[in-house]
Write a protein that holds these residues in place. Structure first.
Motif, mmCIF file in Angstrom:
data_model
loop_
_atom_site.group_PDB
_atom_site.id
_atom_site.type_symbol
_atom_site.label_atom_id
_atom_site.label_comp_id
_atom_site.label_asym_id
_atom_site.label_seq_id
_atom_site.Cartn_x
_atom_site.Cartn_y
_atom_site.Cartn_z
ATOM 1 N N LEU A 87 54.364 17.839 53.526
ATOM 2 C CA LEU A 87 54.841 17.551 54.528
ATOM 3 C C LEU A 87 55.222 18.899 54.911
ATOM 4 C CD1 LEU A 87 56.695 14.524 54.918
ATOM 5 C CD2 LEU A 87 54.998 14.756 55.810
ATOM 6 N N THR A 88 55.729 19.768 53.815
ATOM 7 C CA THR A 88 56.449 21.224 54.050
ATOM 8 C C THR A 88 55.078 22.104 52.976
ATOM 9 O OG1 THR A 88 56.953 20.974 51.754
ATOM 10 C CG2 THR A 88 58.422 20.389 53.154
ATOM 11 N N PRO A 89 54.988 22.992 53.791
ATOM 12 C CA PRO A 89 53.710 23.738 53.260
ATOM 13 C C PRO A 89 54.649 24.538 52.507
ATOM 14 C CG PRO A 89 55.406 24.962 55.562
ATOM 15 C CD PRO A 89 56.219 23.712 55.102
ATOM 16 N N ARG A 90 55.608 24.284 51.333
ATOM 17 C CA ARG A 90 56.034 25.433 50.119
ATOM 18 C C ARG A 90 55.106 25.024 49.286
ATOM 19 N NH1 ARG A 90 57.776 28.604 52.688
ATOM 20 N NH2 ARG A 90 59.763 27.181 54.660
ATOM 21 N N VAL A 121 59.644 19.943 58.516
ATOM 22 C CA VAL A 121 60.060 19.053 57.789
ATOM 23 C C VAL A 121 60.664 20.194 56.761
ATOM 24 C CG1 VAL A 121 60.384 16.819 56.511
ATOM 25 C CG2 VAL A 121 59.073 17.551 58.577
ATOM 26 N N THR A 122 62.139 19.622 56.135
ATOM 27 C CA THR A 122 62.718 20.852 55.125
ATOM 28 C C THR A 122 62.948 20.029 53.909
ATOM 29 O OG1 THR A 122 65.174 20.363 55.598
ATOM 30 C CG2 THR A 122 63.676 22.451 57.113
ATOM 31 N N ILE A 123 62.432 20.672 52.920
ATOM 32 C CA ILE A 123 62.840 20.009 51.219
ATOM 33 C C ILE A 123 63.659 19.440 52.076
ATOM 34 C CG2 ILE A 123 62.728 20.359 48.798
ATOM 35 C CD1 ILE A 123 61.191 22.561 49.330
ATOM 36 N N ASP A 124 64.830 20.193 51.981
ATOM 37 C CA ASP A 124 66.724 19.475 51.918
ATOM 38 C C ASP A 124 66.832 18.143 53.163
ATOM 39 O OD1 ASP A 124 67.812 21.608 50.476
ATOM 40 O OD2 ASP A 124 68.341 22.167 52.577
ATOM 41 N N GLU A 125 65.739 18.069 53.799
ATOM 42 C CA GLU A 125 65.891 16.641 54.272
ATOM 43 C C GLU A 125 65.799 15.632 54.110
ATOM 44 O OE1 GLU A 125 64.889 17.136 58.931
ATOM 45 O OE2 GLU A 125 64.250 18.984 58.833
ATOM 46 N N ILE A 126 63.721 16.129 53.432
ATOM 47 C CA ILE A 126 62.772 15.102 52.285
ATOM 48 C C ILE A 126 63.882 14.624 51.207
ATOM 49 C CG2 ILE A 126 60.930 14.832 51.271
ATOM 50 C CD1 ILE A 126 59.519 16.765 52.384
#
Ligand code: ADP
Ligand code: MG
Length: 461
Positions: free
Chosen positions: A411-414, A368-373
């Protein structure tokens, strides 16, 4: 300032800070299930000792956290250069003497005055323990062939070099160790050296510094089989590359077997001289492909049996299906399930497995990307997407923004700073605060908890 002896309370304070950093880096789930259980049990000279409850936990911690723990400790207290993870209740010597569970050799710190240049071999990495499937059959067959060929000065070695390549955790190191074990057992007179490319460089640079390159070269001259692991790390360092090239050529000329591994094919090794790249491809180049479901299931079944751990077939199938990145993660998942079974005394159900592994599973899920979230959360709360980046602090936009940050962390590895940047260049402490705040609120606020659960499901499917 003389940096004298630290007192026990100093170490405890340092440990608290190290734990705090680990918590930030690995997240709440990892903290709750693993890190929180670690206790500082002793410090001896440059080495801290940390205890965990079971052998499984210990192995898991060694595999996943030892390097980071060491680095963080060292940053806190430069006198600390080693971290030892033991099973609680066993003293250091008892742990070392524990017959079934020697500390994994990859952890062993070679120390500056080690006599034998060869790194130690992992006792688990044998051919018997290697599961063969389509993705690795060529590499496996080549490794067997090299291990079994009896070499004499008249007979040339089968492939020179044998070049094994493939992604992280697909079994390159395992195969190399297996070759070494097999030769030790069947042809003990052949001298085998196995070392990482990094160690090769280190040894060489040290030899240069002590003007002892003769002795360095001598070590390799008498070798029958030379294995260098992760050779991509040699790239770029000119003098080492040069030395490697000479050593390599000299050994090949003398009909000695060389085995190399890397994460890329010879022609793709960046920062490696052209002549070296082409030389590395002269023998047999065998790649390890990403695993298939069948291979993963086979590996899990074998490991579960070996560990005598009672994991239902359904759960193994589920793991093989879900954890696709690499075998190391697969093993990690199985270890965790086994630890859980041991701790609770109950078999793990499918739901239980999902619960125990939720962070791992998420990492293996669709990214999942940050933008999507940000987009989903903005839609859900009916605010403008721009408000994710804006400086507005009104509750109506600030709370959704915090929810979005929280979900990004989950949800992201960021990392926190990366997330902060994507939210209008906010500081990582702001993100951390948001994550904590939402975690707190979620406990008391049913609606918020449901919102988050809903968003998470939407984002993950
Ligand atoms: P690499 O060196 O390619 O990064 P490793 O050889 O260290 O990977 O393998 C990672 C882990 O996965 C090790 O514990 C290894 O035993 C295990 N493993 C990898 N492939 C297999 C396989 N085919 N059968 C059994 N275990 C495997
Ligand atoms: Mg490796």
């Amino acid at each position: 300032m003389a940096h004298g002896m630290s007192r026990n309370s100093d170490y405890q304070a340092q440990w608290a800070r190290v734990r705090g950093r680990m918590r930030e880096e690995f997240g709440e789930a990892a903290f709750r299930s693993w890190l929180r259980q670690m206790t500082l049990v002793g410090v001896e000279e440059n080495r801290v000792r940390i205890a965990v409850g079971t052998r499984f936990l210990r192995d898991w911690a060694v595999q996943h956290y030892a390097d980071r723990l060491r680095a963080l400790w060292n940053a806190e207290n430069p006198a600390i250069t080693a971290v030892e993870i033991v099973v609680a209740g066993t003293s250091a010597s008892a742990a070392a003497a524990e017959p079934e569970a020697p500390p994994p050799p990859r952890e062993a710190d070679p120390g500056p005055d080690e006599k034998d240049i060869s790194a130690s071999l992992d006792p688990r990495f044998t051919f018997e323990n290697f599961i063969v499937g389509k993705p690795n059959e060529l590499a496996h067959a080549a490794a067997r062939r090299v291990a079994e060929s009896a070499v004499s000065p008249q007979r040339s070695v089968p492939y020179n070099p044998l070049f094994l390549y493939g992604g992280v955790g697909l079994g390159k190191t395992h195969l190399m160790h297996a070759i070494a074990w097999s030769i030790r057992l069947q042809q003990p007179s052949r001298k085998v050296i196995y070392l990482s490319a990094e160690k090769f460089m280190y040894q060489f640079i040290r030899a240069l510094r002590f003007k002892d390159t003769m002795a360095f070269k001598e070590q390799f001259r008498s070798v029958d089989v030379l294995m260098i692991d992760d050779v991509q790390f040699i790239s770029g360092k000119d003098s080492t590359q040069e030395e490697f090239f000479h050593t390599f050529n000299a050994l090949v000329d003398q009909n000695r077997q060389i085995i190399i591994s890397a994460d890329k094919s010879p022609s793709d090794l960046e920062g490696m001289e052209e002549r070296m790249r082409s030389r590395l491809g002269w023998g047999l180049v065998a790649d390890l492909h990403p695993t298939t479901y069948e291979l993963r299931l086979g590996i899990l079944q074998a490991k579960a049996e070996q560990m005598k751990s009672q994991v239902p077939a359904k759960v193994l199938e589920f793991l093989a299906h879900k954890i696709t990145s690499n075998v190391r993660e697969l093993e990690g998942a199985l270890n965790r399930i086994s630890a859980h079974t041991q701790l609770t005394g109950r078999f793990v159900t499918l739901e239980g497995a999902q619960e125990v592994l939720h962070d791992l599973l998420r990492a293996n899920d669709r990214r999942v990307t940050i933008d999507e979230i940000q987009k989903r959360v903005a839609e859900h709360y009916n605010i403008r997407l721009a408000d994710m980046h804006s400086a507005r602090r009104a509750r109506a936009v600030a709370r959704p923004r915090q929810v979005a940050m929280f979900l990004c962390k989950q949800l992201t590895p960021r990392s926190l700073p990366e997330i902060g940047r994507k939210f209008g260049g906010r500081d990582h402490t702001t993100v951390m605060h948001a994550v904590r705040r939402i975690e707190e609120l979620r406990g008391n606020d049913r609606t918020l908890a449901e919102d988050i659960e809903l968003l998470r499901r939407m984002l993950e499917t």
